[in-house]
Each structure stands twice: as structure tokens, then as C-alpha cells.
Design a protein around this motif. Structure first.
Motif, PDB file in Angstrom:
ATOM      1  N   GLU A  44       2.209  32.653  22.304  1.00  9.64           N
ATOM      2  CA  GLU A  44       1.408  32.768  23.521  1.00  9.64           C
ATOM      3  C   GLU A  44       0.636  34.098  23.516  1.00  9.64           C
ATOM      4  O   GLU A  44      -0.487  34.183  23.990  1.00  9.64           O
ATOM      5  CB  GLU A  44       2.381  32.747  24.706  1.00  9.64           C
ATOM      6  N   ILE A  45       1.293  35.121  22.944  1.00 14.97           N
ATOM      7  CA  ILE A  45       0.688  36.460  22.920  1.00 14.97           C
ATOM      8  C   ILE A  45      -0.564  36.459  22.043  1.00 14.97           C
ATOM      9  O   ILE A  45      -1.605  36.995  22.436  1.00 14.97           O
ATOM     10  CB  ILE A  45       1.715  37.501  22.424  1.00 14.97           C
ATOM     11  N   TYR A  63      -3.371  34.732  23.842  1.00 15.56           N
ATOM     12  CA  TYR A  63      -3.989  35.609  24.852  1.00 15.56           C
ATOM     13  C   TYR A  63      -4.855  36.667  24.168  1.00 15.56           C
ATOM     14  O   TYR A  63      -5.990  36.930  24.602  1.00 15.56           O
ATOM     15  CB  TYR A  63      -2.905  36.285  25.705  1.00 15.56           C
ATOM     16  N   LEU A 117       0.473  40.828  29.118  1.00 19.14           N
ATOM     17  CA  LEU A 117       0.820  39.446  29.457  1.00 19.14           C
ATOM     18  C   LEU A 117       2.030  39.421  30.396  1.00 19.14           C
ATOM     19  O   LEU A 117       2.042  38.678  31.384  1.00 19.14           O
ATOM     20  CB  LEU A 117       1.110  38.671  28.165  1.00 19.14           C
ATOM     21  N   LYS A 130       2.108  38.025  34.220  1.00 21.02           N
ATOM     22  CA  LYS A 130       3.113  37.028  34.614  1.00 21.02           C
ATOM     23  C   LYS A 130       4.006  37.556  35.733  1.00 21.02           C
ATOM     24  O   LYS A 130       4.469  36.800  36.562  1.00 21.02           O
ATOM     25  CB  LYS A 130       3.938  36.599  33.394  1.00 21.02           C
ATOM     26  N   ILE A 147       7.905  33.898  28.012  1.00 20.09           N
ATOM     27  CA  ILE A 147       6.908  34.175  26.967  1.00 20.09           C
ATOM     28  C   ILE A 147       7.339  33.362  25.751  1.00 20.09           C
ATOM     29  O   ILE A 147       8.502  33.444  25.336  1.00 20.09           O
ATOM     30  CB  ILE A 147       6.854  35.682  26.613  1.00 20.09           C
TER      31      ILE A 147
END
Lengths: 253, 479
Positions: B268-269, B272, B355, B359, B379
Motif C-alpha cells: 500500500e505504501i 501511495y 500514510l 489513516k 497498512i
């Protein structure tokens, strides 16, 4: 490693640090000194040569004027001497080139002089050129001035080289001094670390051993000591431990 | 805390520095330049100071956490100090302050320079300057851990002190394995980029030094006008690709290469990170089109390079962003604060924390709407522990506080606010170029000495990730 070698290595490192810094400083300073000598000598010779070139050029001009006035013998005599002096000094200046600008200027002077000489080499006395100062002004005088300016520019360039080098000397001196300063600071730092290690790994364990022996003598406390290193101190502690345990066994018997 | 233990490990670090200094000396010899004696003498001093603790201190001693922190912090400071020796010995333009600044900037992979005419420096010294990036990129401590024999427990403690918690998350291996991955990816990327830049027309020397600068996300170039000097699109594209890779967690790159999990496609990182860069490039290209650059090609080309360069904390330049509009400058400042991924060679806050921060905000809003709900931050489909999220948010607050105070101190020395702020952001994020007096085609040489010292401290703070550095000043709480 044994204590003797450890201590010796400490002193050796200290000496090496200072020695190498000293050698580098001496090398850098001698490099500066040689370069200063070279720059000063070469530029001094070059500046002198340019001065003589101007003198010779002026004498050539006088020779040409004598020819214009109709003095053939005297004029040619002066011109021959001045030409020879100019060529000798141009050759001296050409041998002492350091800068690229200097090289270009010398080439330019040599070219201008060849053109200048080509004009006065042809007969003047007894031709239409005699007493013709208009011809002199049109064909010779401006070349004389241009050549004279180029020689003066060469003198200025030589002087500037000396000036710029003097400025660079400051940097070079710093480069020569810096190893010494860094070695002194490093040696100081090293001395602190060295004395800390001597204290921690030699003096302190000896004090501990002495205290434990005294404690054993006074209070009969068991001789227990922890030595990190594997050197003579460790052997000493082990030997004392064995001695004390032997003595204790004998005492019990 | 046992000083002798710290000294032994600092000795190992100095020996590694000595090896790289000697390598730079060999380069200086190869080119027969004036930096050979400064490099040889520095290598000699580093070797003598490094070898001595190894003679006295036995290697069987265990390291504790406090000593681990001391080794890491003092290791960095000592390395930077030693790294400045060749500069000081070489002389002008390197005063003590300038040499320290250049050295800290190199080791922390910031890439901010005080040199006006880089091309006038001897090749050996330029090699050392880029080698500081190479050593600092992976971390001098990591190098020592990877290459020198050490007790595994000691490795673990020092590894934990050097690497942040966020960065460790994607290394699902032992310390030894994590180190192996780090070094393999680092060396592999450097080698690959060197070859590709060489093929694209750079000389081998330039290719190697620019690869050092890219993979370490440093930014030192061998040219006065950085990458703009080469006027080559292919070189720019190669550097951009490797800048992106260098901003991604090395564990993820390794996983992707071997087809294992975790990898960049599942992260996910990374999603992003790539998306934010893409949006940044798109916005800047649109804004610059017709104003700064007449055609779309130039607009996209320069926007891409500058966003990737600042967003990955590399700091190379292909154009002078100093004359760009304030809006685009602010976007670039955002990327200089956000920076790239943890576990890579980049500095700054890191996208991982950003991130988590976003969140955390969403979580807070949800809790406002449903006070009794149990909301967790996830995450990569993994629920984050509460303290990890808190620590990340606290880190961001502390980071921004430091930026504020540093800017404040710098302006006190008469520096304008844009230079002070962007310079601080660029220094603490290990980015390099800022705006104002320190824009991408300018340098830090004109700033007052005190400002250079403040910025050097910022660089170190950013590199050691704030907490490690600050813990030094709280020794009392260790007892």
C-alpha cells in the motif's frame, strides 16, 4: 597480545602520526619553496627580457629614422645591433614561459616583429623612401607602436602571474600547515584514548588485584577477580588465585 | 555504559572509512591529481585511530542498548568529522566549516554543497565526495555490521539502534539476512545504474559517481550544472528510474525480484508513493506549461525529474526551480518534507509515516462519528499497534517542530525566510536543494558559517532519525 606490545603499539602510533604529518609538511613546504624560486626567477628574467626588447625596439626606430635622413652606415649599424639584442631577448623570454597567455603573446610578438623587420630590411637610403616621413608613418610607426604595446602586455602578464601566485601561496601554506595541526589534534585525542586504556586495562586491574589481596589478608575473603584481557595481568591474577587457593588448602590441613 | 566497548566499535567504523579514503587515494593516483596526499594522510589517520581500540579491547564483550545508540550516534559524527579531513587538507574553498558541511552533507546523503566550481576539484577528491554518499546511503553502521565479523547479538542491538521501527517492518528475516538483502540490493542497483549511464554516454568515472549519488539518494554531481550538464534525455530517464527504485524499501525490491512476498505490487505504501509522485508531476507539468516551458514535452520532462529528485531526497537537477512559480515551489517543498519509503536510502519523514498520519486522521473522524466503534489502522492488511501509529504521528510533530525552530534560528542570522525554511526542509530531509539562495542551481557557500552549522545538525538529525540523536542529550534518563 601482551602488555608490552600494546603499550609499544600505542607509542608507535603516536610517533607515526607526528612523523608522517611532519614529512608531509616538510614536503609541501619544500614544494612551495621550489615553486616560488622557479616562478620568481623565470618571471624576473622574462620581465627583464621584455624591458630590453622595448629598448632594442626603440633603438631600431632610431636606426630607421637615421636611414630616412640618409645616414646609411650609422643607421644600418644601429639597426643591426638593436635587431640582434631584440632577437636574443625574445629568445630569453620564450624560454621562460609558464602561462598559456604568455605563450600566445610571445607568438604574437614574434609574428609582429617579423612583419616589422621585413619592411625596414629593404633599402631606404637612395630610394623614394628617403626623407619620406609619410611612408614611415603609414608603414612603420603604427607597427612599432603595436609591437611596443604587445611587449608591454607581456610585462604586465608576467607581473600578474607573480601577483596571482602570491595569492595562491596562502592556500599552499595552509595545505602545508594543516597536516601538522590535524596530527596534533589527532595525537591529543589519541593520548586521551591511550591513557584511558592504560587506566582501564592495566592500572585499574592492578589496583583491584592489590585490593583483593589485602581483603584476603585482612578478612580472608575469597580472591575473585574478573579480568577481560588475556595478557600478563590475567596471568598474574590467575597465579595469585592459585597461590591463595594453595595457601588456603594448606591452612585448612 | 562502557566507553571501551563504544570505542572498539567506533574503531571498526574508522577502519571502514580508512579503506574508502585509501580507495579515493588510488583514484587520485590514477588521475595524478593534487588530492592524493590529503586523501592518503586522512586514510592513515583514520587507520591509526581505528586500529588502536581493536588492539586493547577484547571482542567478546556484549553490547547493550545504550551502547548501541552511542555507537550509532558517535559513529555518524566521527565519520563526518573524519570525512572532512581531505577537504580541510586540500584547502580553498574548504574552510573548517565548509569542510564539515560538505562532509556531513555527503554522509547523510543530503547532497547540499558549498562548492561553486565543482569541475575545478581534483578527481580523487570528487571520488571521495561521492564515496561519502555511497557509505552514508546504506549507513556506515550497516556497512560495518554487514562486512565485519561480530557477535550476532551485538549485530542485533546495533542494527535496532540504527534502523527505525518503520523501516524494519518489511524485513521479515533475521538481522543477518536483512543485512544481506540491504547490501545485495544496494550494490546491485549501483552496479546496474553505472553500466546503464555508461552505455548512455557518460564516462565510466561520471557514471559510477552519479550512480553513487542516485542509489544513495544523495545528489552530489561531478558537474557544476548537475545532470543538466549532460543534455541527455536517456541519462535523465535512467536516473529517474533508479531514483524511484532507491526510494522503495529494499526488502520489497528484493521480494519483487525473487517473486516473494512482501513485494512492491502488494504494498500500500508503494502505491501511495507512486501515486503521490504521479499527481505531483501532473500538477506541476500543467502549471508550468505555457508559462515556464512552451511545450508539453519540456514541461513534463523537467517536472518529472524535479519531483522525483526532491521526492526521493536525491537532489540532482536538470533545471533551475528557483524561478518556478510559488505554487509549484510549495508542491516541491511538500515532497521534500514527505520524502520516500522507509527501508530505502532516502531521508525525511517517509511516506510510511505520512500514510499512517492520514489513516490516523480518518480513524479520528470515524471515532467522532461513532464514539464506541473499534477502529483500527491497517497498512498492507496488517493492523497497526496503537503505539506504532502514535509514534509515527509524534515523529511528524517533532520533525515539524524542529523545522520551525531551525528556520527561526537561521533567520536570526539575517537569512531570508524562503532560504531559511526551504534550506532547513532540504537539510533535515537530506534532500539537498531548497529555494531562494539555495535553489537547485545555486549552493550553500554564501550562507553565514553559523547557518551552515545549524543545517549540518539538521542533516544529522534527519539521518539518525531525530530520536537517536536526541537521546544523547537525555543520558540521565538512561540510569
Amino acid at each position: 597480545m601482551n602488555i608490552r606490545l600494546k603499550i609499544l603499539s600505542g607509542f608507535l602510533i603516536l610517533v607515526l602520526m607526528l612523523l608522517v604529518a611532519g614529512v608531509i609538511s616538510i614536503y609541501e613546504f619544500s614544494k612551495i619553496s621550489n615553486k616560488v624560486d622557479k616562478i620568481l626567477n623565470e618571471n624576473y628574467v622574462s620581465i627583464n627580457a621584455t624591458k630590453s626588447m622595448i629598448t632594442a625596439l626603440e633603438r631600431e626606430d632610431s636606426g630607421i629614422l637615421l636611414l630616412l635622413l640618409g645616414s646609411w652606415d650609422e643607421g644600418r649599424k644601429v639597426l643591426k645591433k638593436a635587431d640582434s639584442a631584440f632577437i636574443i631577448n625574445l629568445s630569453i623570454a620564450s624560454r621562460n614561459l609558464i602561462d598559456e597567455k604568455e605563450i600566445a603573446l610571445i607568438k604574437n610578438i614574434s609574428k609582429q616583429y617579423t612583419e616589422y623587420k621585413k619592411i625596414w630590411k629593404h633599402p631606404i637610403v637612395g630610394t623614394k623612401k628617403e626623407h619620406n616621413f609619410e611612408w614611415y608613418n603609414k608603414n612603420l610607426h603604427h607597427r612599432f607602436l603595436m609591437l611596443s604595446n604587445s611587449i608591454q602586455e607581456l610585462t604586465m602578464t608576467n607581473q600578474n602571474i607573480i601577483l596571482n601566485y602570491a595569492k595562491h601561496l596562502k592556500d599552499k601554506a595552509q595545505r602545508a600547515v594543516m597536516p601538522g595541526i590535524i596530527a596534533i589534534v589527532s595525537a591529543l585525542l589519541f593520548s586521551f584514548i591511550f591513557s584511558f586504556f592504560i587506566h582501564f586495562y592495566i592500572a585499574n586491574p592492578i589496583s583491584k588485584i592489590t585490593k583483593r589481596i589485602n581483603d584476603f589478608i585482612l578478612y580472608k575473603t575469597p580472591f575473585e577477580i574478573n579480568i577481560d584481557t588475556k595478557d600478563e595481568i590475567k596471568s598474574l591474577a590467575d597465579s595469585i588465585k592459585e597461590l591463595i587457593s594453595g595457601y588456603s588448602k594448606n591452612a585448612i590441613k | 555504559m562502557r566507553l571501551q566497548v563504544v570505542l572498539r566499535y567506533l574503531g571498526l567504523i574508522l577502519l571502514l572509512d580508512a579503506a574508502f579514503l585509501f580507495l579515493s587515494f588510488l583514484v587520485a593516483l590514477l588521475y595524478y591529481d593534487s588530492s592524493s596526499i590529503p586523501l592518503l594522510f586522512s586514510s592513515f589517520i583514520a587507520f591509526l585511530l581505528g586500529i588502536f581500540p581493536l588492539i586493547f579491547v577484547p571482542k567478546t564483550i556484549q553490547v547493550n542498548n545504550h551502547e548501541g545508540i552511542m555507537i550509532v550516534v558517535f559513529g555518524w559524527v566521527l565519520t563526518c568529522l573524519l570525512g572532512s579531513l581531505p577537504y580541510v587538507l586540500w584547502g580553498s574553498p574548504f574552510t573548517l566549516t565548509n569542510a564539515w558541511f560538505e562532509s556531513v552533507s555527503g554522509f547523510t546523503t543530503t547532497g547540499a554543497s558549498i562548492i561553486t566550481n565543482i569541475e575545478a576539484l581534483p578527481k580523487g577528491l570528487l571520488f571521495w565526495r561521492s564515496a561519502t554518499h555511497f557509505i552514508g546511503g546504506i549507513g556506515i553502521i550497516m556497512f560495518v555490521l554487514a562486512f565485519l565479523p561480530m557477535i550476532s547479538n551485538n549485530k542485533l542491538i546495533i542494527f535496532n539502534s540504527e534502523m527505525s521501527a518503520v523501516a524494519k517492518s518489511n524485513f521479515q528475516n533475521s538481522v543477518k539476512e536483512a543485512l544481506r538483502i540491504l547490501v545485495l540490493v544496494y550494490l546491485g542497483l549501483t552496479l546496474l545504474e553505472t553500466v546503464m549511464l555508461w552505455v548512455c554516454g557518460m564516462s565510466f568515472y561520471d557514471a559510477l559517481l552519479h550512480a553513487f549519488g542516485t542509489i544513495a539518494t544523495g545528489g552530489f554531481s561531478t558537474k557544476n550544472e548537475s545532470i543538466a550538464s549532460f543534455h541527455s534525455l536517456s541519462i535523465e530517464v535512467v536516473i529517474m528510474v533508479f531514483m524511484i527504485f532507491s526510494g522503495i524499501h529494499f526488502g520489497l525490491l528484493y521480494g519483487t525480484l525473487l517473486g516473494k512476498k512482501p513485494n512492491i505490487f502488494k504494498s500500500e505504501i508503494v502505491r501511495y508513493y507512486v501515486l503521490s509522485m504521479f499527481i505531483g508531476i501532473a500538477v506541476i507539468s500543467i502549471v508550468n506549461h505555457g508559462k515556464e516551458y512552451p511545450d508539453w514535452g519540456s514541461s513534463i520532462r523537467y517536472a518529472s525529474f524535479q519531483v522525483l529528485s526532491l521526492g526521493t531526497t536525491t537532489g540532482f537537477a536538470t533545471t533551475d526551480t528557483g524561478h518556478w512559480m510559488p505554487f509549484t515551489k510549495l508542491i516541491l517543498i511538500f515532497f521534500s518534507i514527505q520524502c520516500a519509503g522507509a527501508g530505502s536510502t532516502s531521508g525525511g519523514i517517509k511516506v510510511d509515516r505520512i500514510l499512517i498520519f492520514f489513516k490516523s486522521i480518518i480513524k479520528q473522524i470515524k471515532l467522532l462519528q461513532h464514539p464506541k466503534a473499534v477502529v483500527k489502522i491497517q497498512i498492507n492488511k496488517v493492523i497497526l499497534m496503537e503505539d506504532v501509529a502514535q509514534s509515527a504521528v509524534l515523529f511528524i510533530v517533532l520533525y515539524l517542530t524542529i523545522i520551525f525552530f531551525s528556520t527561526l534560528f537561521i533567520t536570526a542570522f539575517g537569512t531570508d525566510i524562503l532560504t531559511a525554511f526551504s534550506g532547513t526542509v532540504a537539510a533535515i530531509g537530506n534532500v539537498g536543494p531548497g529555494f531562494g539562495q539555495v535553489s537547485s542551481m545555486a549552493n550553500y557557500g554564501g550562507l553565514p558559517s553559523a547557518v551552515k552549522w545549524i543545517l549540518s545538525a539538521d542533516m544529522l538529525l534527519g539521518r539518525i532519525e531525530v530520536y537517536g540523536f536526541l537521546s544523547l542529550f537525555m543520558i540521565k534518563s538512561w540510569r
